[in-house]
Design an enzyme around this catalytic site. Structure first.
Site, short mmCIF file in Angstrom:
data_model
loop_
_atom_site.label_atom_id
_atom_site.label_comp_id
_atom_site.label_asym_id
_atom_site.label_seq_id
_atom_site.Cartn_x
_atom_site.Cartn_y
_atom_site.Cartn_z
N ASN A 235 0.70 -0.92 0.36
CA ASN A 235 -0.07 -0.23 0.09
C ASN A 235 1.24 1.15 -0.54
O ASN A 235 1.49 1.72 0.98
CB ASN A 235 -1.20 0.11 1.22
CG ASN A 235 -1.78 1.15 1.23
OD1 ASN A 235 -1.15 2.44 0.73
ND2 ASN A 235 -3.16 1.47 1.61
N GLU B 46 -3.91 1.79 -3.47
CA GLU B 46 -3.47 3.20 -2.92
C GLU B 46 -2.74 3.95 -2.96
O GLU B 46 -1.72 4.93 -2.95
CB GLU B 46 -3.85 4.10 -0.95
CG GLU B 46 -5.31 4.04 -0.49
CD GLU B 46 -5.02 4.41 0.85
OE1 GLU B 46 -5.21 5.24 0.82
OE2 GLU B 46 -4.33 3.67 1.74
N ASP C 240 -4.17 -5.07 0.67
CA ASP C 240 -4.08 -4.08 2.10
C ASP C 240 -5.97 -4.48 2.13
O ASP C 240 -6.79 -4.31 1.95
CB ASP C 240 -3.46 -2.94 1.58
CG ASP C 240 -4.03 -2.48 2.87
OD1 ASP C 240 -4.99 -2.57 3.81
OD2 ASP C 240 -4.41 -0.83 3.48
N ASN D 281 -7.10 -4.55 5.06
CA ASN D 281 -7.59 -4.28 6.20
C ASN D 281 -8.51 -4.48 7.17
O ASN D 281 -9.71 -4.98 7.76
CB ASN D 281 -8.42 -3.05 5.38
CG ASN D 281 -7.99 -1.62 5.84
OD1 ASN D 281 -7.59 -0.59 6.02
ND2 ASN D 281 -8.74 -0.74 4.28
N ASP E 47 -1.72 -6.13 6.03
CA ASP E 47 -1.28 -6.11 4.41
C ASP E 47 -0.97 -8.29 4.55
O ASP E 47 0.39 -8.47 5.03
CB ASP E 47 -0.26 -6.11 4.02
CG ASP E 47 -0.63 -4.39 3.98
OD1 ASP E 47 -1.35 -3.48 3.72
OD2 ASP E 47 -0.08 -2.96 5.37
N ASP F 193 3.24 4.48 5.64
CA ASP F 193 2.59 4.33 6.72
C ASP F 193 2.76 2.45 6.31
O ASP F 193 2.43 1.78 7.71
CB ASP F 193 1.46 4.51 7.40
CG ASP F 193 0.00 4.69 5.93
OD1 ASP F 193 0.06 4.60 5.14
OD2 ASP F 193 -0.83 6.38 6.93
N HIS F 194 2.21 1.88 5.35
CA HIS F 194 2.50 0.58 5.09
C HIS F 194 3.88 -0.24 4.42
O HIS F 194 4.41 0.73 3.75
CB HIS F 194 1.29 -0.16 4.15
CG HIS F 194 0.09 0.69 4.55
ND1 HIS F 194 -0.59 -0.93 4.67
CD2 HIS F 194 -0.94 1.33 4.61
CE1 HIS F 194 -2.07 -0.16 5.10
NE2 HIS F 194 -2.32 0.56 5.03
#
Length: 259
Positions: free
Chosen positions: A7, A34, A150, A152, A221, A250-251
Site C-alpha cells: 500500500n 492506494e 491491504d 484492512n 497486508d 504508513d505500510h
C-alpha cells in the site's frame, strides 16, 4: 519468482521510494494499493525504465490499485465481480504464464469500514463476501493463485501490538475477522503465518504518536495463496525497514518467493 504487495499511500508522493525499492528488491510482480491516481497520470515512466510493465485501475484522489510486472500479463481483469454499481477502484487481477502454467495474481484494497454501524462497515462486509465468492471460483481452477493486498483486517490479537486499542475499530471486529477466516477455510494460506508465528510481525504503523519508533504496529497486508501456490512457497517476508525511509508510506512491502 518474487511477488510483493505494498500500500503505497499515494504513488506520486512516494515515487522515489518506490523506484528505489523496486531496484533493490527486484520483484517479478508488485501489487500496489492506494495509488491515489487516475490511470492517465500514473507516473509510469520511471517504473517502466526499470523494466516493468504497468497496469492500473485508478481513481482520482483515493483508492486505486496497480500491477507492476517484468512480464506482460496474458490478461487483466480490473474489477471484482459481484456488484456492477461499485465504482471504487479496489481490485485488479492479472494472469501470467509461469513455467507453462497460469499464475493468477490480484492486487486488492479492501474497504476500511469505519465507523462501525454505518454503511461503510456494511460495504466492507459485502466486499469481503464478494471476494470470498471470487476466491472460491478461482480455487476451482486449481491454478497458482495469489490474492495480495491491504485487507484492512487484523486477523488475530497477535497481529497487533496493542489489541485492546483496536477493539472498537472495523479492522478488528468479530465479523471482519470471521470473513477473513472464511477465506482461509476455502483452502487459502496466509503466507506470512505459514512461515512464522513470531510476535511483533507488523506491516502498518500509523503516522501519529510515534507508532513506528515504538513499534506500535498491526499486520493488515496479506498474501493469500492457493494450495498450488503454497506448494511452491520458499519464503515470505516483510521489508519493514522501508517505513524508516524519507517520506514513507504508513505500510511496508510484504513479499513471497515461489520456487
Amino acid at each position: 519468482m518474487i511477488i510483493a504487495t505494498w500500500n503505497i499511500n499515494g504513488v506520486k508522493a512516494r515515487i522515489d521510494g518506490l523506484t528505489a525499492w523496486l531496484a533493490a528488491r527486484s520483484p517479478d510482480i508488485a501489487c500496489l494499493q492506494e495509488i491515489k491516481s487516475v490511470d492517465e497520470t500514473f507516473p509510469r515512466e520511471p517504473i517502466e525504465a526499470l523494466g516493468y510493465h504497468v497496469e492500473t485501475h485508478g481513481q482520482k484522489g483515493f483508492n486505486g490499485v496497480a500491477l507492476l510486472s517484468k512480464q506482460k500479463p496474458l490478461s487483466i481483469e480490473p474489477r471484482l465481480p459481484g456488484d456492477t454499481a461499485d465504482e471504487h477502484s479496489r481490485f485488479i487481477e492479472g494472469v501470467w504464464d509461469y513455467a507453462g502454467q497460469p499464475l493468477r495474481v490480484a492486487s486488492l484494497y479492501l474497504p476500511n469500514g469505519n465507523p462501525i454501524g454505518t454503511d461503510k462497515f456494511a460495504y466492507k462486509l459485502a466486499w469481503m463476501e464478494r471476494l470470498e465468492t471470487h476466491a472460491k471460483a478461482s480455487l476451482a481452477r486449481e491454478e497458482l493463485l495469489v490474492l495480495a493486498g491491504d485487507y484492512n483486517v487484523i486477523p488475530e490479537p497477535a497481529d497487533a501490538s496493542n489489541p485492546a486499542a483496536w477493539r472498537d475499530d472495523a479492522l478488528f471486529q468479530p465479523e471482519t475477522r470471521a470473513a477473513y477466516r472464511r477465506l482461509l477455510n476455502l483452502g487459502l494460506a496466509d503466507a506470512i503465518r505459514a512461515t512464522t508465528d513470531a510476535a511483533g510481525t507488523y506491516t502498518f504503523w500509523d503516522y501519529q504518536a510515534g507508532a513506528w519508533q515504538k513499534n506500535n504496529g498491526i499486520r493488515i497486508d496479506h498474501l493469500l495463496l492457493s494450495p498450488e501456490a503454497q506448494a511452491r512457497l520458499v519464503s515470505a517476508g516483510i521489508d519493514s525497514h522501508v517505513r524508516g525511509w524519507e517520506k514513507p508510506s504508513d505500510h511496508v512491502p510484504v513479499m513471497i518467493e515461489l520456487a
